[in-house]
Design an enzyme around this catalytic site. Sequence first.
Site, PDB file in Angstrom:
ATOM      1  CB  SER A   1      -0.958  -0.019   1.192  1.00 48.57           C
ATOM      2  OG  SER A   1      -0.260  -0.076   2.427  1.00 48.57           O
ATOM      3  NE  ARG A   2       0.766   5.768  -1.869  1.00 47.58           N
ATOM      4  CZ  ARG A   2       0.526   5.057  -2.963  1.00 47.58           C
ATOM      5  NH1 ARG A   2       0.900   3.784  -3.031  1.00 47.58           N
ATOM      6  NH2 ARG A   2      -0.083   5.609  -3.989  1.00 47.58           N
TER       7      ARG A   2
ATOM      8  CD  GLU B   1       8.662   3.780  -1.753  1.00 51.31           C
ATOM      9  OE1 GLU B   1       8.780   4.172  -2.923  1.00 51.31           O
ATOM     10  OE2 GLU B   1       7.759   3.035  -1.369  1.00 51.31           O
TER      11      GLU B   1
ATOM     12  CG  HIS C   1       6.697   1.845  -5.134  1.00 49.79           C
ATOM     13  ND1 HIS C   1       6.569   2.952  -4.344  1.00 49.79           N
ATOM     14  CD2 HIS C   1       5.434   1.582  -5.585  1.00 49.79           C
ATOM     15  CE1 HIS C   1       5.313   3.356  -4.310  1.00 49.79           C
ATOM     16  NE2 HIS C   1       4.597   2.525  -5.049  1.00 49.79           N
TER      17      HIS C   1
ATOM     18  CB  ALA D   1       2.547  -3.032  -6.367  1.00 52.10           C
TER      19      ALA D   1
END
Length: 372
Positions: free
Chosen positions: A250-251, A280, A298, A300
């Site tokens: 997600s985050r 990040e 990252h 996804a």
Amino acid sequence: MAKPVSIEVWNPNGKYRVISTKPMPGTRWINLLVEQGCRVEICTEKKTILSVEDIIALIGDKCDGVIGQLTEDWGDTLFSALSRAGGKAFSNMAVGYNNVDVNAANKYGVAVGNTPGVLTETTAELAASLSLAAARRIVEADEFMRGGLYDGWLPNLFVGNLLKGQTVGVIGAGRIGSAYARMMVEAYGEFLKANGEKPVTWKRASSMDEVLREADVISLHPILDKTTYHLVNKERLAMMKKEAILVNCSRGPVVDEVALVEHLKANPMFRVGLDVFEDEPYMKPGLADQKNAIVVPHIASASKWTREGMATLAALNVLGKIKGYPVWSNPNQVEPFLNENAPPPAACPSIVNAKVLSRFTSLKAVSMGSEY
């Protein structure tokens, strides 16, 4: 004066100037803009993340719209610069827009686009992949083989977790979370049914703490806001089973990464699969050293179809505002925009501040009318 940045130009005589702060996958997004009279300028600077000064240099004195990235800080400075240049739209090539100060965009009358509806399945697939990879210690085993350390089968070599019969928990069961749950159920559902075994069942938990306590695998899919910042912290990690698996696609700030590192150190059978990180592109100290953590950069949404679709939707958000098109009624149903065999609808796929900008426009019209 801002330092010039290197660019690649398409359709140099186009009526509208649209810039992209990064090269994006595919060419359909470029062609769609060019066909509608846009001059497209793509930044080719060899930087992973552009600075605010770099982007101001790209915007220049005249710019109708910008396609940007979630790594960029879009706040008052950039929206002010875009507005001065005559810009009407900015679109993130992302579904999230935590990097965007939407209030600042509203202040300058700039539409903010994003790209939902195209990332659901591919993000869920990565979450499922990380769940399985963590359970079976695939990354550790791969490194072991590549290191030339395998000299024969051993009973205790990379023993992991069997997922059959275990409990999978989803926190944030929206589109992506629900797709992840479906994938995890389908992995065993038909097999169990065919063999006359007890089918997979599901239930809605009464609380997040119940999920944390009972689930063997937990996948995080909430939005990031002030209520979900460090949603998984030291106390909640302690609620989980000692051999549980935690996945986050997600985050990054949803998880307290410092607390997670300490938990991984203290519980070597606890495993995580992370696609996003709190700071990040950096990881908190010690995370990279943990063998019970799988970390990927990252990715996804990194399937060819999805990334090309994201580029197309972002471009059409900007184009739509330039052309004065309405906003699409359902931003999660974007297939008509992605059909390469037909022209896309004359609409903006997704503008997150459309209602606010519409109210501002109405108020301005009323105010102007009262003066005459």
